[in-house]
Structures are given as C-alpha cells and as structure tokens.
Design a protein around this motif. Structure first.
Motif, PDB file in Angstrom:
ATOM      1  N   SER A 194      12.695 -35.891   1.891  1.00 12.50           N
ATOM      2  CA  SER A 194      12.242 -37.080   1.164  1.00 12.50           C
ATOM      3  C   SER A 194      11.011 -37.716   1.804  1.00 12.50           C
ATOM      4  O   SER A 194      10.435 -38.623   1.236  1.00 12.50           O
ATOM      5  CB  SER A 194      13.373 -38.101   1.074  1.00 12.50           C
ATOM      6  OG  SER A 194      13.709 -38.581   2.359  1.00 12.50           O
ATOM      7  N   PHE A 195      10.625 -37.239   2.976  1.00 10.99           N
ATOM      8  CA  PHE A 195       9.437 -37.756   3.644  1.00 10.99           C
ATOM      9  C   PHE A 195       8.242 -36.850   3.364  1.00 10.99           C
ATOM     10  O   PHE A 195       8.400 -35.648   3.137  1.00 10.99           O
ATOM     11  CB  PHE A 195       9.668 -37.862   5.157  1.00 10.99           C
ATOM     12  CG  PHE A 195      10.726 -38.854   5.527  1.00 10.99           C
ATOM     13  CD1 PHE A 195      10.448 -40.198   5.518  1.00 10.99           C
ATOM     14  CD2 PHE A 195      11.998 -38.429   5.852  1.00 10.99           C
ATOM     15  CE1 PHE A 195      11.424 -41.122   5.842  1.00 10.99           C
ATOM     16  CE2 PHE A 195      12.976 -39.333   6.183  1.00 10.99           C
ATOM     17  CZ  PHE A 195      12.692 -40.693   6.181  1.00 10.99           C
ATOM     18  N   SER A 196       7.055 -37.416   3.412  1.00 15.63           N
ATOM     19  CA  SER A 196       5.834 -36.651   3.178  1.00 15.63           C
ATOM     20  C   SER A 196       5.349 -36.075   4.505  1.00 15.63           C
ATOM     21  O   SER A 196       4.795 -36.790   5.339  1.00 15.63           O
ATOM     22  CB  SER A 196       4.764 -37.553   2.558  1.00 15.63           C
ATOM     23  OG  SER A 196       3.583 -36.832   2.357  1.00 15.63           O
ATOM     24  N   ILE A 197       5.562 -34.791   4.675  1.00 15.15           N
ATOM     25  CA  ILE A 197       5.165 -34.094   5.896  1.00 15.15           C
ATOM     26  C   ILE A 197       4.096 -33.082   5.518  1.00 15.15           C
ATOM     27  O   ILE A 197       4.290 -32.257   4.620  1.00 15.15           O
ATOM     28  CB  ILE A 197       6.384 -33.392   6.547  1.00 15.15           C
ATOM     29  CG1 ILE A 197       7.441 -34.433   6.903  1.00 15.15           C
ATOM     30  CG2 ILE A 197       5.963 -32.611   7.774  1.00 15.15           C
ATOM     31  CD1 ILE A 197       8.749 -33.866   7.362  1.00 15.15           C
ATOM     32  N   LYS A 198       2.972 -33.129   6.199  1.00 16.35           N
ATOM     33  CA  LYS A 198       1.821 -32.292   5.844  1.00 16.35           C
ATOM     34  C   LYS A 198       1.855 -30.906   6.481  1.00 16.35           C
ATOM     35  O   LYS A 198       1.173 -30.015   6.023  1.00 16.35           O
ATOM     36  CB  LYS A 198       0.513 -32.997   6.245  1.00 16.35           C
ATOM     37  CG  LYS A 198       0.336 -34.342   5.616  1.00 16.35           C
ATOM     38  CD  LYS A 198       0.277 -34.240   4.120  1.00 16.35           C
ATOM     39  CE  LYS A 198       0.050 -35.622   3.530  1.00 16.35           C
ATOM     40  NZ  LYS A 198       0.503 -35.719   2.181  1.00 16.35           N
ATOM     41  N   ASN A 199       2.619 -30.715   7.516  1.00 17.39           N
ATOM     42  CA  ASN A 199       2.668 -29.434   8.202  1.00 17.39           C
ATOM     43  C   ASN A 199       3.551 -28.473   7.411  1.00 17.39           C
ATOM     44  O   ASN A 199       4.756 -28.700   7.252  1.00 17.39           O
ATOM     45  CB  ASN A 199       3.210 -29.633   9.617  1.00 17.39           C
ATOM     46  CG  ASN A 199       3.076 -28.404  10.474  1.00 17.39           C
ATOM     47  OD1 ASN A 199       2.848 -27.304   9.983  1.00 17.39           O
ATOM     48  ND2 ASN A 199       3.215 -28.602  11.772  1.00 17.39           N
ATOM     49  N   TRP A 200       2.992 -27.361   6.940  1.00 25.22           N
ATOM     50  CA  TRP A 200       3.736 -26.451   6.070  1.00 25.22           C
ATOM     51  C   TRP A 200       4.800 -25.679   6.841  1.00 25.22           C
ATOM     52  O   TRP A 200       5.807 -25.277   6.261  1.00 25.22           O
ATOM     53  CB  TRP A 200       2.802 -25.511   5.332  1.00 25.22           C
ATOM     54  CG  TRP A 200       2.038 -24.569   6.217  1.00 25.22           C
ATOM     55  CD1 TRP A 200       0.863 -24.810   6.854  1.00 25.22           C
ATOM     56  CD2 TRP A 200       2.426 -23.245   6.574  1.00 25.22           C
ATOM     57  NE1 TRP A 200       0.497 -23.731   7.592  1.00 25.22           N
ATOM     58  CE2 TRP A 200       1.429 -22.740   7.432  1.00 25.22           C
ATOM     59  CE3 TRP A 200       3.514 -22.440   6.258  1.00 25.22           C
ATOM     60  CZ2 TRP A 200       1.492 -21.465   7.976  1.00 25.22           C
ATOM     61  CZ3 TRP A 200       3.569 -21.163   6.796  1.00 25.22           C
ATOM     62  CH2 TRP A 200       2.560 -20.695   7.634  1.00 25.22           C
ATOM     63  N   ILE A 201       4.622 -25.500   8.134  1.00 26.10           N
ATOM     64  CA  ILE A 201       5.648 -24.808   8.926  1.00 26.10           C
ATOM     65  C   ILE A 201       6.905 -25.679   9.013  1.00 26.10           C
ATOM     66  O   ILE A 201       8.023 -25.178   8.874  1.00 26.10           O
ATOM     67  CB  ILE A 201       5.104 -24.466  10.329  1.00 26.10           C
ATOM     68  CG1 ILE A 201       3.979 -23.433  10.212  1.00 26.10           C
ATOM     69  CG2 ILE A 201       6.211 -23.945  11.221  1.00 26.10           C
ATOM     70  CD1 ILE A 201       3.280 -23.127  11.505  1.00 26.10           C
ATOM     71  N   ILE A 202       6.721 -26.969   9.207  1.00 27.39           N
ATOM     72  CA  ILE A 202       7.871 -27.876   9.242  1.00 27.39           C
ATOM     73  C   ILE A 202       8.528 -27.942   7.874  1.00 27.39           C
ATOM     74  O   ILE A 202       9.759 -27.991   7.771  1.00 27.39           O
ATOM     75  CB  ILE A 202       7.434 -29.269   9.744  1.00 27.39           C
ATOM     76  CG1 ILE A 202       6.999 -29.165  11.201  1.00 27.39           C
ATOM     77  CG2 ILE A 202       8.564 -30.281   9.594  1.00 27.39           C
ATOM     78  CD1 ILE A 202       6.441 -30.438  11.780  1.00 27.39           C
ATOM     79  N   ASN A 203       7.728 -27.911   6.803  1.00 28.51           N
ATOM     80  CA  ASN A 203       8.298 -27.914   5.452  1.00 28.51           C
ATOM     81  C   ASN A 203       9.161 -26.678   5.203  1.00 28.51           C
ATOM     82  O   ASN A 203      10.229 -26.770   4.603  1.00 28.51           O
ATOM     83  CB  ASN A 203       7.198 -28.004   4.403  1.00 28.51           C
ATOM     84  CG  ASN A 203       6.594 -29.383   4.309  1.00 28.51           C
ATOM     85  OD1 ASN A 203       7.197 -30.346   4.755  1.00 28.51           O
ATOM     86  ND2 ASN A 203       5.423 -29.482   3.755  1.00 28.51           N
ATOM     87  N   ILE A 204       8.712 -25.533   5.673  1.00 29.41           N
ATOM     88  CA  ILE A 204       9.501 -24.307   5.513  1.00 29.41           C
ATOM     89  C   ILE A 204      10.774 -24.391   6.352  1.00 29.41           C
ATOM     90  O   ILE A 204      11.848 -23.977   5.913  1.00 29.41           O
ATOM     91  CB  ILE A 204       8.651 -23.065   5.851  1.00 29.41           C
ATOM     92  CG1 ILE A 204       7.590 -22.885   4.778  1.00 29.41           C
ATOM     93  CG2 ILE A 204       9.513 -21.826   5.995  1.00 29.41           C
ATOM     94  CD1 ILE A 204       6.638 -21.760   4.994  1.00 29.41           C
ATOM     95  N   LEU A 205      10.684 -24.955   7.547  1.00 29.42           N
ATOM     96  CA  LEU A 205      11.866 -25.134   8.386  1.00 29.42           C
ATOM     97  C   LEU A 205      12.876 -26.064   7.710  1.00 29.42           C
ATOM     98  O   LEU A 205      14.082 -25.787   7.713  1.00 29.42           O
ATOM     99  CB  LEU A 205      11.471 -25.689   9.753  1.00 29.42           C
ATOM    100  CG  LEU A 205      12.596 -25.899  10.745  1.00 29.42           C
ATOM    101  CD1 LEU A 205      13.254 -24.575  11.109  1.00 29.42           C
ATOM    102  CD2 LEU A 205      12.088 -26.601  11.987  1.00 29.42           C
TER     103      LEU A 205
END
Length: 127
Positions: free
Chosen positions: A54-65
């Motif tokens: 639900s948070f806006s995170i710009k790092n795509w590696i963290i998004n995949i995690l």
C-alpha cells in the motif's frame, strides 16, 4: 484505495492470529502472553506483503520482494475460491460460510489490485 488495502491486511492478520489461537486451545495447549504475542506476530507476518504494497516504493527489486512475500496467502485465497469444489455450496450455506466466502472474494480482489498496483502502476509512471 490504500486505506482499503490496509484494512484488509489488518483484518486478515487478526483472522490468522485468531485461527492460530483457536488451534492451540483446541489441542489443549495452555495459552499465555508469550503465545498471544507470537500468534499476533505470525498474523502480521502473514500480511506484511499486502500492508507494504500500500506504500509507494520506487525500487523495483523491493517491489518484487514484496510481491513474493504476498504470494503464499494469495495462493491460499485462490485455492479457497476457484480451486475449491465446495465453494459454490458455501456461498449458499450457513451465514458464517457466506461471510467467510465473501471475505475470500474481497481479499482476492484486493490482492489482485495490490499486485497490479505494485508491479504495473509503480513501474510505468513517468518520472
């Protein structure tokens, strides 16, 4: 919509904690404060991916995690709705069965939207 995602994450975390508590008391285990905190920790851990999505995170590696962390409970929701042969019977059964089935459906919709938002919307926005 992020508030709805967080509300669903909190609901499923509390439901998971309650199920752990019910199972432990059902097998005759004595429950103390440590057990309650442990069950609450596992409930929060089970929904950590949905809450973080639900948070806006710009790092795509963290998004995949985060998407990988969300995968086990998402698979459980898919199994409980589409892959369960008695799902339609539960939708027309007792009120508690209808309520749990609706919770699965709403949870599945929120998880699908969270995956969409996490993996597609956050990576396709213009800088």
């Amino acid at each position: 919509m992020t508030n709805i995602i967080r509300i669903v994450a909190i609901f499923f975390a509390l439901a998971f904690s309650y199920l752990l508590l019910s199972f432990s008391t059902g097998v005759g285990e004595n429950i103390n404060f440590f057990h309650l905190m442990l069950f609450l920790f596992f409930g929060i851990l089970s929904q950590l991916g949905l809450f973080l999505s639900s948070f806006s995170i710009k790092n795509w590696i963290i998004n995949i995690l985060i998407a990988v962390i969300m995968l086990p409970f998402f698979a459980l929701l898919v199994k409980s709705t589409f892959l369960d042969s008695s799902f339609l019977n539960r939708l027309t059964g007792a009120p508690i069965q209808i309520t749990s089935s609706l919770a699965y459906i709403v949870g599945l919709i929120v998880y699908i939207y969270s995956y969409y938002r996490l993996l597609w919307l956050q990576n396709t926005r213009q800088l």
